[in-house]
Design an enzyme around this catalytic site. Structure first.
Site, short mmCIF file in Angstrom:
data_model
loop_
_atom_site.label_atom_id
_atom_site.label_comp_id
_atom_site.label_asym_id
_atom_site.label_seq_id
_atom_site.Cartn_x
_atom_site.Cartn_y
_atom_site.Cartn_z
N GLY A 283 0.79 -1.21 0.00
CA GLY A 283 0.00 0.00 0.00
C GLY A 283 0.83 1.27 0.00
O GLY A 283 1.93 1.34 -0.58
N HIS A 284 0.31 2.28 0.70
CA HIS A 284 0.88 3.63 0.68
C HIS A 284 2.29 3.67 1.24
O HIS A 284 3.19 4.30 0.66
CB HIS A 284 -0.05 4.53 1.48
CG HIS A 284 0.23 5.99 1.39
ND1 HIS A 284 0.20 6.68 0.19
CD2 HIS A 284 0.53 6.92 2.35
CE1 HIS A 284 0.45 7.95 0.42
NE2 HIS A 284 0.68 8.13 1.72
N PHE A 285 2.52 3.02 2.37
CA PHE A 285 3.82 3.06 3.05
C PHE A 285 4.70 1.90 2.59
O PHE A 285 5.06 1.02 3.38
CB PHE A 285 3.61 3.02 4.57
CG PHE A 285 3.19 4.34 5.15
CD1 PHE A 285 4.13 5.23 5.66
CD2 PHE A 285 1.86 4.71 5.20
CE1 PHE A 285 3.76 6.45 6.20
CE2 PHE A 285 1.47 5.93 5.74
CZ PHE A 285 2.42 6.80 6.23
#
Length: 307
Positions: A283-285
């Site tokens: 995901g984002h991280f």
């Protein structure tokens, strides 16, 4: 028997691979554009080591780069500041929390450290801050590492578009922003899309939540949320800068990012066709659970940049 055992142990020690020792990291403060900026700086083995300026995202701070600094900081000079409104940085009363002002602080920060040539690592909020900085100081930028830092309309998910459209007077807008700053909301941003959330250190989201509990942080984050639409309006200027300068670019992207999905990563190739693109099943991280894959890519990239 005891002597034979000791000799066997000595032999195993001599033939074992050397330990990869982490970098030493200094934790410092400097005044920049009226803000008392906290930053982390690795102390590389070589005085002329290439420099990488690490620009963090939301809802995090410079601490998100601790493991990357440990991994690469002996070989490169890695510098990670906290923006005003984040982490340990303190800003003066009445500071206007806009992305323009965050970039002003980064400009002054690089001046205070007398940085002349460096690459940018731009993650999330680091992209709007970093592009503003690059447009003002193109002669300093040796290259870009872009990790889930969006600069294209197609890189905005439906949820991100709804967020960008928020205005201070819209019903529920304030609650929508502050919901992202609760411990649960922050944890969700770290874990959504991650195939192995157990690889994500749970202390990171807790530290972010603790920093957001500080006085003035709610006001700062609301102001930045409502200012985000100015980043989208600036996308064409950033894209034109990329086309005009064609900086060496490494893109490492969590393809399951709920805010900035995969098309935002591929869009960079329109303006920087020679960019190196790597997509990860997370995901984002992405750096949280794919450090072992991303760090070598960053090292190889930095080694190929002009000094």
């Amino acid at each position: 028997m005891h002597l034979l055992h000791r000799k066997a142990c000595d032999m195993s020690v001599r033939t074992a691979p050397p330990l990869a020792l982490p970098a030493r990291t200094a934790h410092r403060r400097v005044t920049a554009a009226g803000a008392d900026v906290f930053y982390r700086e690795s102390l590389p083995d070589a005085e002329d080591a290439p420099t990488l300026l690490l620009l963090h995202g939301f809802p995090s701070g410079s601490h998100q780069f601790r493991r990357l600094i440990d991994a690469l900081g002996r070989r490169y000079r890695l510098i990670a500041p906290d923006y005003p409104g984040f982490g340990r940085t303190r800003e003066p009363e009445g500071f206007a929390h806009t992305f323009d002002r965050l970039a002003d602080v980064v400009d002054a920060f690089t001046d205070a450290l007398a940085l002349e040539r460096y690459a940018l690592y731009m993650f999330d909020f680091g992209a709007p801050v970093g592009f503003r900085h690059a447009l003002r100081h193109p002669e300093r930028i040796t290259g870009l590492v872009v990790q889930n830092g969006n600069a294209y309309e197609e890189g905005l998910s439906e949820g991100a578009r709804d967020f960008v459209a928020l205005t201070p007077d819209a019903p529920g807008a304030r609650e929508a922003v502050l919901g992202l700053l609760t411990p649960q909301g922050i944890r969700g941003q770290y874990e959504t899309g991650a195939a192995a959330p157990e690889l994500i250190d749970p202390d990171g989201p807790l530290l972010d939540a603790a920093f957001f509990d500080r006085p003035g942080r709610e006001r700062a984050q609301l102001a930045l949320a409502f200012d985000y639409k100015n980043n989208v309006a600036a996308y064409p200027a950033w894209q034109a800068w990329l086309r005009g300068h064609r900086p060496p670019t490494l893109i490492t992207w969590g393809a399951l990012d709920p805010f900035f999905p995969e098309p935002g990563a591929r869009a960079y190739l329109r303006d920087v066709p020679d960019a190196e693109l790597h997509l990860f099943d997370t995901g984002h991280f992405a750096l949280e659970d794919h450090l072992g894959a991303i760090a070598p890519l960053v090292a190889d990239f930095l080694d190929r940049l002009p000094r």
